[in-house]
Design an enzyme around this catalytic site. Structure first.
Site, PDB file in Angstrom:
ATOM      1  N   ASP A  89      67.529-107.379  -5.648  1.00  0.00           N
ATOM      2  CA  ASP A  89      67.997-106.003  -5.477  1.00  0.00           C
ATOM      3  C   ASP A  89      69.513-106.102  -5.333  1.00  0.00           C
ATOM      4  OD1 ASP A  89      68.851-103.557  -4.565  1.00  0.00           O
ATOM      5  OD2 ASP A  89      67.519-103.482  -2.813  1.00  0.00           O
ATOM      6  N   TRP A  96      67.596-103.481   4.280  1.00  0.00           N
ATOM      7  CA  TRP A  96      67.003-103.135   2.983  1.00  0.00           C
ATOM      8  C   TRP A  96      66.024-104.184   2.498  1.00  0.00           C
ATOM      9  CZ3 TRP A  96      66.398 -98.450   1.811  1.00  0.00           C
ATOM     10  CH2 TRP A  96      67.316 -97.497   2.241  1.00  0.00           C
ATOM     11  N   LYS A 106      76.168 -96.589  -5.816  1.00  0.00           N
ATOM     12  CA  LYS A 106      77.245 -97.320  -5.119  1.00  0.00           C
ATOM     13  C   LYS A 106      78.396 -97.577  -6.088  1.00  0.00           C
ATOM     14  CE  LYS A 106      74.184 -98.380  -1.838  1.00  0.00           C
ATOM     15  NZ  LYS A 106      73.486 -97.282  -1.214  1.00  0.00           N
TER      16      LYS A 106
HETATM   17  N1  PMP Z   1      68.505-101.393  -1.623  1.00  0.00           N
HETATM   18  C1  PMP Z   1      69.747-101.377  -1.107  1.00  0.00           C
HETATM   19  C2  PMP Z   1      70.522-102.657  -1.044  1.00  0.00           C
HETATM   20  C3  PMP Z   1      70.287-100.181  -0.635  1.00  0.00           C
HETATM   21  O1  PMP Z   1      71.536-100.164  -0.127  1.00  0.00           O
HETATM   22  C4  PMP Z   1      69.526 -98.991  -0.696  1.00  0.00           C
HETATM   23  C5  PMP Z   1      70.040 -97.652  -0.236  1.00  0.00           C
HETATM   24  N2  PMP Z   1      71.285 -97.573   0.246  1.00  0.00           N
HETATM   25  C6  PMP Z   1      68.234 -99.057  -1.239  1.00  0.00           C
HETATM   26  C7  PMP Z   1      67.770-100.266  -1.699  1.00  0.00           C
HETATM   27  C8  PMP Z   1      67.366 -97.830  -1.356  1.00  0.00           C
HETATM   28  O2  PMP Z   1      67.703 -97.214  -2.527  1.00  0.00           O
HETATM   29  P1  PMP Z   1      67.164 -95.776  -2.995  1.00  0.00           P
HETATM   30  O3  PMP Z   1      67.686 -94.788  -2.037  1.00  0.00           O
HETATM   31  O4  PMP Z   1      67.742 -95.650  -4.376  1.00  0.00           O
HETATM   32  O5  PMP Z   1      65.691 -95.845  -3.021  1.00  0.00           O
END
Ligand code: PMP
Length: 364
Positions: free
Chosen positions: A174, A104, A198
């Site tokens: 994040d 990520w 989550k």
């Molecule tokens: N950051 C993290 C740490 C994630 O785990 C995820 C998706 N599991 C995301 C960003 C992407 O998030 P989104 O699907 O809300 O765009």
């Protein structure tokens, strides 16, 4: 145990049973209004009160100073991967710096590179994304726009310690997969963001906490929906917000305050769950390999494998037959992943551990 209690999915994930019960009722009629939550106007007094409560609960849980604005955004954490550099990586500063510690954070830096030059402050590729750096020891340009990192790498199962968050330049994190899972020294950050799916609720809403001092950097003429001031100035009601997702998120923050008793209590429960699972996996080290090196193991996501795709699939089938779900590893890493988000109980982790032990014995 109900199927919802045995949800180990990486997200959208488990939600507290009491929250699911209240949500079921609210879909037909909210206790406060007698009407379905799905048909409530975002301009209603009820929703304005709900937004206030969501914000109040988050502030109380984190002890968040007033200088931080809270907004509820759409577009997920992925949209923020793009809007953060658009808003804050301005010419007055050296390029923003990114810690590439896993799937990520690499997605975040790759997206940032589409709009701004950015520098990779640390790269975990040489060690196969199984370790994390000490943030305060990174050589970051003193006038960098900001340093970005992902506090919990959801795919690889790596998590920074609570004390790690220190940086000489504005720190942006994040926290999508560990927000509100433990207390947090929020005042060390310029910005924190986390999508709901989550630990906070269903998909559809992303929480952003931003130090108002940072807002002064935002260039003029960004499209309104990409300018991070817009939802702050309109109290998350500039356009139609995701009323339902914010409703469930508010119930989860109520549950954290009233039933769990705050983030220190939540952390103790999460630590106990993680100890039980990693203790089981370590005792099985002849047959199971945990992806993350020990000091950086995540309390939220454990990525592991029996070392053979056939055995991993057989374990998933065995777990599914016992009512568990969501144990497949992320498509980029394969193997298995057990996510232990806030709403997963110690009892559910026990069921998983017993199944692991039995399966391990049969296949040793
Ligand atoms: N950051 C993290 C740490 C994630 O785990 C995820 C998706 N599991 C995301 C960003 C992407 O998030 P989104 O699907 O809300 O765009």
């Amino acid at each position: 145990m109900t199927p919802n209690a045995l949800n180990f999915s990486g997200g959208p994930g488990a939600l507290p049973a009491t929250v699911l019960d209240e949500t079921r009722d609210a879909i037909v009629a909210l206790p406060e209004t007698g009407r379905s939550v799905l048909g409530m106007s975002h301009r209603s007094a009820w929703f304005l009160g709900l937004l206030d409560e969501a914000e109040r609960n988050i502030r109380a849980l984190l002890g968040l100073p007033e200088r931080y604005a809270i907004s509820f955004l759409q577009g997920g954490s992925s949209l923020l991967f793009a809007t953060i550099p658009m808003n804050f990586a301005t010419r007055a500063f050296a390029p923003p710096e990114y810690v590439n510690s896993g799937y990520w954070s690499r997605r975040a830096s790759a997206e940032a590179q589409r709009t701004a030059a950015c520098r990779i402050a640390w790269d975990g590729a040489p060690t196969g994304f199984s370790e994390l750096p000490a943030l305060q020891q990174l050589a970051v340009a003193p006038n960098a726009a900001y340093l970005h990192y992902v506090s919990n790498e959801t795919v690889e199962g790596l998590q920074f310690g609570d004390g790690e968050a220190r940086s000489a330049v504005p720190l942006i994190a994040d926290m999508s997969s560990d927000f509100l899972s433990r207390p947090l020294a929020a005042e060390r950050f310029a910005m924190i963001y986390a999508h709901a799916q989550k630990n906070l609720g269903p998909a559809g809403v992303t929480v952003a906490l931003i130090d108002r001092a940072l807002l002064e950097r935002i260039p003029p003429n960004l499209p309104h929906m990409l300018d991070l001031r817009t939802q702050i100035e309109h109290r998350s009601n500039y356009n139609t917000p995701p009323v339902f997702a914010i409703y469930v998120l508010t119930l989860v923050t109520r549950w954290l305050r009233n039933e769990i008793g705050g983030l220190a209590a939540m952390q103790r429960i999460n630590e106990a769950k993680a100890q039980r699972l990693y203790g089981t996996l370590d005792a099985m080290r002849e047959v199971v390999k945990v992806h993350a090196a020990a000091p950086w193991r995540s309390r939220m996501n454990a990525a592991f494998t029996f070392g053979d795709a056939r055995l991993d699939r057989a374990f998933i089938a065995c777990a599914n037959a016992r009512g568990m779900a969501g144990l497949e590893g992320h498509r980029s890493l394969g193997g298995l992943r057990a996510s232990l988000y806030n709403a997963v109980t110690l009892e559910a982790v026990d069921v998983l551990c017993e199944t692991l032990i039995e399966f391990g014995r049969r296949h040793a």
